[in-house]
Design a protein around this motif. Structure first.
Motif, short mmCIF file in Angstrom:
data_model
loop_
_atom_site.label_atom_id
_atom_site.label_comp_id
_atom_site.label_asym_id
_atom_site.label_seq_id
_atom_site.Cartn_x
_atom_site.Cartn_y
_atom_site.Cartn_z
N HIS A 185 -16.16 20.08 9.97
CA HIS A 185 -16.30 19.45 8.65
C HIS A 185 -15.06 18.63 8.35
O HIS A 185 -13.94 19.13 8.48
CB HIS A 185 -16.48 20.50 7.55
CG HIS A 185 -17.75 21.28 7.70
ND1 HIS A 185 -19.00 20.74 7.43
CD2 HIS A 185 -17.98 22.54 8.12
CE1 HIS A 185 -19.92 21.65 7.67
NE2 HIS A 185 -19.33 22.74 8.10
N LEU A 186 -15.26 17.40 7.95
CA LEU A 186 -14.17 16.54 7.53
C LEU A 186 -13.71 17.01 6.16
O LEU A 186 -14.50 17.05 5.22
CB LEU A 186 -14.65 15.09 7.49
CG LEU A 186 -13.63 14.03 7.11
CD1 LEU A 186 -12.49 13.98 8.11
CD2 LEU A 186 -14.30 12.66 7.04
N THR A 187 -12.45 17.42 6.04
CA THR A 187 -11.97 17.95 4.77
C THR A 187 -11.00 16.99 4.06
O THR A 187 -10.76 17.13 2.87
CB THR A 187 -11.26 19.30 4.97
OG1 THR A 187 -10.22 19.14 5.95
CG2 THR A 187 -12.24 20.36 5.43
N ASN A 188 -10.45 16.03 4.80
CA ASN A 188 -9.45 15.17 4.20
C ASN A 188 -9.35 13.90 5.05
O ASN A 188 -9.47 13.97 6.27
CB ASN A 188 -8.11 15.91 4.21
CG ASN A 188 -7.04 15.22 3.41
OD1 ASN A 188 -7.15 14.03 3.10
ND2 ASN A 188 -5.98 15.93 3.08
N ALA A 189 -9.15 12.76 4.39
CA ALA A 189 -8.98 11.51 5.13
C ALA A 189 -7.87 10.73 4.46
O ALA A 189 -7.80 10.68 3.23
CB ALA A 189 -10.27 10.71 5.13
N GLN A 190 -7.01 10.14 5.25
CA GLN A 190 -5.96 9.32 4.67
C GLN A 190 -5.59 8.17 5.59
O GLN A 190 -5.84 8.22 6.79
CB GLN A 190 -4.73 10.17 4.32
CG GLN A 190 -4.19 10.99 5.45
CD GLN A 190 -3.02 11.85 5.00
OE1 GLN A 190 -1.88 11.46 5.14
NE2 GLN A 190 -3.31 13.03 4.49
N MET A 195 0.83 -1.19 0.00
CA MET A 195 0.00 0.00 0.00
C MET A 195 0.87 1.24 0.00
O MET A 195 1.94 1.26 0.57
CB MET A 195 -0.88 -0.02 1.25
CG MET A 195 -1.91 1.07 1.22
SD MET A 195 -3.21 0.75 2.39
CE MET A 195 -2.37 1.14 3.90
N HIS A 196 0.40 2.29 -0.65
CA HIS A 196 1.16 3.53 -0.73
C HIS A 196 1.16 4.22 0.62
O HIS A 196 0.24 4.06 1.41
CB HIS A 196 0.52 4.49 -1.75
CG HIS A 196 0.25 3.86 -3.06
ND1 HIS A 196 1.25 3.35 -3.85
CD2 HIS A 196 -0.90 3.64 -3.73
CE1 HIS A 196 0.72 2.85 -4.95
NE2 HIS A 196 -0.58 3.01 -4.89
N ASP A 197 2.17 5.02 0.86
CA ASP A 197 2.17 5.87 2.04
C ASP A 197 1.07 6.91 1.88
O ASP A 197 0.83 7.40 0.79
CB ASP A 197 3.52 6.59 2.18
CG ASP A 197 4.60 5.66 2.67
OD1 ASP A 197 5.77 6.04 2.62
OD2 ASP A 197 4.26 4.54 3.10
N ASN A 198 0.45 7.24 3.00
CA ASN A 198 -0.56 8.30 3.01
C ASN A 198 -1.55 8.19 1.87
O ASN A 198 -1.70 9.08 1.06
CB ASN A 198 0.11 9.67 2.97
CG ASN A 198 0.82 9.96 4.28
OD1 ASN A 198 0.90 9.09 5.14
ND2 ASN A 198 1.32 11.16 4.43
N GLN A 199 -2.22 7.05 1.81
CA GLN A 199 -3.24 6.84 0.79
C GLN A 199 -4.46 7.69 1.13
O GLN A 199 -5.00 7.61 2.23
CB GLN A 199 -3.61 5.36 0.79
CG GLN A 199 -4.64 5.02 -0.25
CD GLN A 199 -5.01 3.56 -0.18
OE1 GLN A 199 -4.54 2.83 0.68
NE2 GLN A 199 -5.88 3.14 -1.07
N LEU A 200 -4.85 8.53 0.18
CA LEU A 200 -6.03 9.36 0.40
C LEU A 200 -7.28 8.51 0.33
O LEU A 200 -7.40 7.62 -0.50
CB LEU A 200 -6.09 10.48 -0.63
CG LEU A 200 -5.06 11.59 -0.45
CD1 LEU A 200 -5.21 12.64 -1.54
CD2 LEU A 200 -5.19 12.24 0.91
N LEU A 201 -8.21 8.80 1.21
CA LEU A 201 -9.47 8.06 1.27
C LEU A 201 -10.61 9.04 1.10
O LEU A 201 -10.49 10.20 1.46
CB LEU A 201 -9.63 7.40 2.64
CG LEU A 201 -8.56 6.43 3.10
CD1 LEU A 201 -8.77 6.08 4.56
CD2 LEU A 201 -8.61 5.16 2.26
N THR A 202 -11.72 8.54 0.60
CA THR A 202 -12.93 9.35 0.71
C THR A 202 -13.39 9.21 2.15
O THR A 202 -13.15 8.17 2.78
CB THR A 202 -14.03 8.88 -0.25
OG1 THR A 202 -14.28 7.50 0.03
CG2 THR A 202 -13.60 9.06 -1.70
N PRO A 203 -14.02 10.24 2.70
CA PRO A 203 -14.43 10.18 4.10
C PRO A 203 -15.24 8.93 4.43
O PRO A 203 -15.10 8.38 5.53
CB PRO A 203 -15.27 11.45 4.27
CG PRO A 203 -14.64 12.41 3.30
CD PRO A 203 -14.23 11.58 2.11
N ASP A 204 -16.05 8.45 3.50
CA ASP A 204 -16.86 7.26 3.82
C ASP A 204 -16.04 5.97 3.74
O ASP A 204 -16.56 4.89 4.02
CB ASP A 204 -18.13 7.18 2.96
CG ASP A 204 -17.82 7.16 1.47
OD1 ASP A 204 -16.63 7.11 1.11
OD2 ASP A 204 -18.78 7.21 0.69
#
Length: 117
Positions: free
Chosen positions: A70-75, A1-10
């Motif tokens: 507000h959730l603005t970013n998830a990783q 898995m990549h470092d700091n994989q961006l996720l959608t909040p859900d």
């Protein structure tokens, strides 16, 4: 898995979503169920250890200030570590802030939460 994989909040794990929803709703009883019995929370340089202290911290943070969050970013940084960045606006000093909620999970519960800008 990549470092700091961006996720959608859900795509955040259920336990993190449950905690964040309960926290936003000032539902301390539900929020505290997301933590392990010996979890640690570090917020604003203060450390809260164990269910009782975390419950106290949640209750205080629910009543001290009025704010929107507000959730603005998830990783996801690795198998057990997640970062959820939130933008807060409210009647606390400064009025707006972006905070990184850094979660460490164990057995599908939150073992450690560090909140910092």
């Amino acid at each position: 898995m990549h470092d700091n994989q961006l996720l959608t909040p859900d795509a955040l794990p259920e336990v993190i979503t449950r905690y964040l929803k309960a926290h936003r709703a000032h539902d301390t009883a539900t929020a505290v169920t997301a933590f392990t019995g010996e979890a640690t929370v570090i917020d604003d340089g203060n450390t809260y250890q164990g269910t009782e202290e975390i419950e106290g911290w949640l209750s205080r943070s629910a009543t001290e200030f009025t704010y929107t969050i507000h959730l603005t970013n998830a990783q996801q940084t690795d198998a057990t570590h997640y970062i959820a960045t939130h933008h807060l606006e409210g009647n606390f000093p400064g009025g707006t802030i972006d905070l990184r909620y850094q979660f460490t999970l164990r057995d599908d519960l939150i073992e450690r939460l560090v909140i910092e800008p």
